[in-house]
Design an enzyme around this catalytic site. Structure first.
Site, PDB file in Angstrom:
ATOM      1  N   GLY A   1      63.795   0.053  40.856  1.00  0.00           N
ATOM      2  CA  GLY A   1      63.542  -0.731  39.638  1.00  0.00           C
ATOM      3  C   GLY A   1      64.683  -0.733  38.641  1.00  0.00           C
TER       4      GLY A   1
ATOM      5  N   GLY B   1      58.516   2.191  46.612  1.00  0.00           N
ATOM      6  CA  GLY B   1      58.237   3.406  47.395  1.00  0.00           C
ATOM      7  C   GLY B   1      58.492   3.209  48.882  1.00  0.00           C
TER       8      GLY B   1
ATOM      9  N   LYS C   1      66.858  12.429  38.367  1.00  0.00           N
ATOM     10  CA  LYS C   1      66.532  13.723  38.976  1.00  0.00           C
ATOM     11  C   LYS C   1      67.000  13.877  40.419  1.00  0.00           C
ATOM     12  CE  LYS C   1      62.604  15.142  36.300  1.00  0.00           C
ATOM     13  NZ  LYS C   1      61.183  15.390  36.312  1.00  0.00           N
TER      14      LYS C   1
ATOM     15  N   ARG D   1      56.184 -10.907  42.397  1.00  0.00           N
ATOM     16  CA  ARG D   1      55.602 -10.553  43.703  1.00  0.00           C
ATOM     17  C   ARG D   1      54.945 -11.751  44.383  1.00  0.00           C
ATOM     18  NH1 ARG D   1      53.452  -4.361  43.447  1.00  0.00           N
ATOM     19  NH2 ARG D   1      55.442  -3.563  42.780  1.00  0.00           N
TER      20      ARG D   1
HETATM   21  P1  AMP Z   1      65.181   7.524  38.299  1.00  0.00           P
HETATM   22  O1  AMP Z   1      63.862   7.001  37.850  1.00  0.00           O
HETATM   23  O2  AMP Z   1      65.167   8.953  38.687  1.00  0.00           O
HETATM   24  O3  AMP Z   1      65.844   6.628  39.331  1.00  0.00           O
HETATM   25  O4  AMP Z   1      66.115   7.490  37.039  1.00  0.00           O
HETATM   26  C1  AMP Z   1      66.439   6.324  36.330  1.00  0.00           C
HETATM   27  C2  AMP Z   1      66.759   6.714  34.934  1.00  0.00           C
HETATM   28  O5  AMP Z   1      67.825   7.640  34.951  1.00  0.00           O
HETATM   29  C3  AMP Z   1      67.197   5.579  34.045  1.00  0.00           C
HETATM   30  O6  AMP Z   1      66.194   5.318  33.123  1.00  0.00           O
HETATM   31  C4  AMP Z   1      68.457   6.108  33.369  1.00  0.00           C
HETATM   32  O7  AMP Z   1      68.458   5.909  31.989  1.00  0.00           O
HETATM   33  C5  AMP Z   1      68.384   7.593  33.675  1.00  0.00           C
HETATM   34  N1  AMP Z   1      69.714   8.243  33.627  1.00  0.00           N
HETATM   35  C6  AMP Z   1      70.842   7.858  34.195  1.00  0.00           C
HETATM   36  N2  AMP Z   1      71.853   8.666  33.866  1.00  0.00           N
HETATM   37  C7  AMP Z   1      71.352   9.609  33.053  1.00  0.00           C
HETATM   38  C8  AMP Z   1      71.895  10.721  32.359  1.00  0.00           C
HETATM   39  N3  AMP Z   1      73.182  11.033  32.469  1.00  0.00           N
HETATM   40  N4  AMP Z   1      71.070  11.449  31.599  1.00  0.00           N
HETATM   41  C9  AMP Z   1      69.752  11.139  31.508  1.00  0.00           C
HETATM   42  N5  AMP Z   1      69.182  10.112  32.134  1.00  0.00           N
HETATM   43  C10 AMP Z   1      69.961   9.351  32.892  1.00  0.00           C
END
Ligand code: AMP
Length: 397
Positions: A354, A377, A198, A35
Site C-alpha cells: 500500500g 497480503g 519494521k 478493486r
Molecule cells: P510498513 O507498513 O512496515 O511497510 O511501513 C510503512 C511505513 O514505514 C510508512 O508509513 C513510512 O512512513 C514508515 N517509515 C519509513 N521509513 C521510516 C523511518 N525511517 N522511521 C519511521 N517510519 C518509517
C-alpha cells in the site's frame, strides 16, 4: 494455470470470485472503486462472449452471520456504475429461489451474489458449501488475487469442483505472471528494495529474497536494526531489539551467497516524528542521541540510484523514508524516479504494498513502472515463498 482466454464462455453461467471488499463510508457508500475497476476486463470478456456473469465476493468481517451492514446489496449501484452495465442483486447462495433467479438471467447479464462470509463455512473451506455455490454455474473463474492466500470455499475448494473448467481471470493471471517474471524468470541483475517500518513484518520476505536477488536495498525504519548490528548508533530511530540476531543472520547469509546488501550511508533526521520537526543531516551511518532517522540522505540516494539504474529486474516493497511527510519524502521519491527511469531503459519493475503504491501515486509515477500489485497480503505471502491455496487449486486443475 489456465487463463479465461482459454475458456469457452458463450451461453455459460460463469461463477466469478472477485475481491469487492471495498472501503465504505458511514452511509455504506463505496469510497474507492479500484478493486471493482480491476475486474472490468474479466467481466467485459464474459459479457462480450455471451456468457452470464455471476459475481461473488466477501465484504468486511461479518463472522459467519448475516448482517445487513456487510450486505453486498449496498455496493450494487457502485459496481454497476464502475462496470458500466446493469447489475442484478441475486441474494444469498443458499436462498431457496437462487437457482430460479440465476436461470432467469440471459447471456450478457451480470448478477451479484450476497456476501459469502455470511456463512462460516466459507472461511473454513467447507466442501458442502463449495458444492452449493458450484451448482449455480457451469464454469469457475477466480479473479480475486487479494484472497488467493486463503483456503476458502469460494477460492480453493470450489476450483477443484470444476475439473478442466476452472480459470484465472485477467487480474489474478496478471498478478501471478508478474510475480513469476520477477521471482522465477528474472533477468539479472535483480534488485529488491525493501523498506517500511519494521524488520519483524518483512523477515520472511528478506529470507526468501536471499535465494533470488543479486542486490538487496534495505531502507525505511527497519534499516536501523541492521545498522546497529554493524556497530552504528541509532539514536531515537525505530529499532527492534528482538530482531538484532535475525538481522545479523540475514547479513551473514547475504555474504555467504554473494548478495550485495545496500543500507543507507547517511540519513536525514528529525528531533520529533512530525512534519514541523527540526532536521539534522548525518554524514555517516550513526544517528546521534535525541534524533531519529526519517529518510535516507543524498549519498545514499546516489548509491541506491546507481544500483537501480543498472538493474534489469526490480522489486519494490516499502518506502525508504517517512514519505507521507514532504520533508522526509526525498529518498522515496528518488527511488521511485530511479525505478521509473530504469523501467524506461528496459528493466521489468514490480511494485507492491500500500505505501509504495501510494508513494508512486504521490509522485505521479504510477504509469511509469511495469506492474503494480494490489495483492496486499497475498502478494507478501507469495514473496515469502508460500504456495497460495487459491492459485495452487487452479494450477492443479
Ligand atoms: P510498513 O507498513 O512496515 O511497510 O511501513 C510503512 C511505513 O514505514 C510508512 O508509513 C513510512 O512512513 C514508515 N517509515 C519509513 N521509513 C521510516 C523511518 N525511517 N522511521 C519511521 N517510519 C518509517
Amino acid at each position: 494455470m489456465k487463463s479465461i482466454d482459454q475458456a469457452s464462455l458463450s451461453g455459460k453461467k460463469v461463477l466469478v470470485r472477485v475481491d469487492y471488499n471495498v472501503p465504505q463510508d458511514e452511509n455504506l457508500q463505496v469510497t474507492s472503486t479500484t478493486r471493482i475497476k480491476r475486474t472490468l476486463e474479466t467481466v467485459n470478456k464474459i459479457t462480450n462472449d455471451g456468457g452470464i456473469t455471476i459475481l461473488m465476493s466477501h465484504l468486511g468481517r461479518p463472522k459467519g452471520e448475516r448482517n445487513d451492514t456487510f450486505s453486498l446489496k449496498h455496493i450494487v449501484s457502485s459496481v454497476s456504475e464502475t462496470l458500466k452495465k446493469p447489475v442484478i442483486f441475486l441474494g444469498d447462495v443458499l436462498d431457496a429461489d437462487i437457482e430460479e433467479k440465476i436461470n432467469n438471467l440471459n447471456p450478457g447479464d451480470i448478477g451479484l451474489l450476497e456476501n459469502l462470509r455470511f456463512h462460516k463455512e466459507e472461511e473454513k473451506g467447507d466442501i458442502e458449501f463449495a458444492k452449493a455455490i458450484a451448482k449455480l454455474g457451469d464454469i469457475y473463474v477466480n479473479d480475486a488475487f487479494g484472497t488467493a492466500h486463503r483456503e476458502h470455499a469460494s477460492t480453493a475448494t470450489i476450483a477443484r469442483l470444476f475439473p478442466e473448467k476452472a480459470y484465472a481471470g485477467y487480474l489474478l493471471y496478471g498478478e501471478v505472471q508478474s510475480l513469476k517474471k520477477v521471482l522465477e524468470e528474472k533477468k539479472s541483475p535483480f534488485t529488491a528494495i525493501i523498506g517500511g517500518s519494521k524488520v519483524s513484518t518483512k523477515i520472511n520476505i528478506l529470507k526468501n529474497l536471499l535465494e533470488k536477488v543479486d542486490n538487496l536495498i534495505i531502507g525505511g525504519g527497519m534499516r536501523y536494526t541492521f545498522l546497529y548490528t554493524m556497530g552504528f548508533t541509532y539514536g531515537d530511530s525505530l529499532f527492534e531489539e528482538e530482531m538484532v540476531s535475525v538481522a545479523k543472520e540475514i547479513l551473514e547469509q547475504a555474504k555467504i551467497k554473494g548478495i550485495n546488501i545496500y543500507l543507507s550511508v547517511d540519513s536525514l533526521c528529525a528531533d520529533k516524528f512530525a512534519e514541523d520537526a527540526n532536521t539534522l543531516y548525518t554524514k555517516d551511518q550513526n544517528i546521534p542521541d535525541g534524533w531519529m532517522g526519517m529518510d535516507i540522505g543524498e549519498k545514499s540516494i546516489e548509491l541506491f540510484k546507481k544500483v537501480i539504474l543498472e538493474s534489469k529486474t526490480i522489486l519494490w516493497n516499502g518506502p525508504v523514508g517517512v514519505f507521507e511527510m514532504d520533508k522526509f519524502a526525498g529518498g522515496t521519491k528518488a527511488v521511485a524516479e530511479a525505478i521509473a527511469e530504469s523501467t524506461k531503459n528496459g528493466a521489468y519493475s514490480l511494485i507492491g504494498g500500500g505505501d509504495s503504491i501510494a508513494a508512486l501515486g504521490k509522485f505521479g509515477l504510477s504509469k511509469e513502472v511495469s506492474y503494480i500489485s494490489t495483492g496486499g497480503g497475498a502478494m507478501l505471502e507469495y514473496l515469502e515463498g508460500i504456495e497460495l491455496p487459491g492459485i495452487k487449486a487452479l494450477e492443479e486443475n
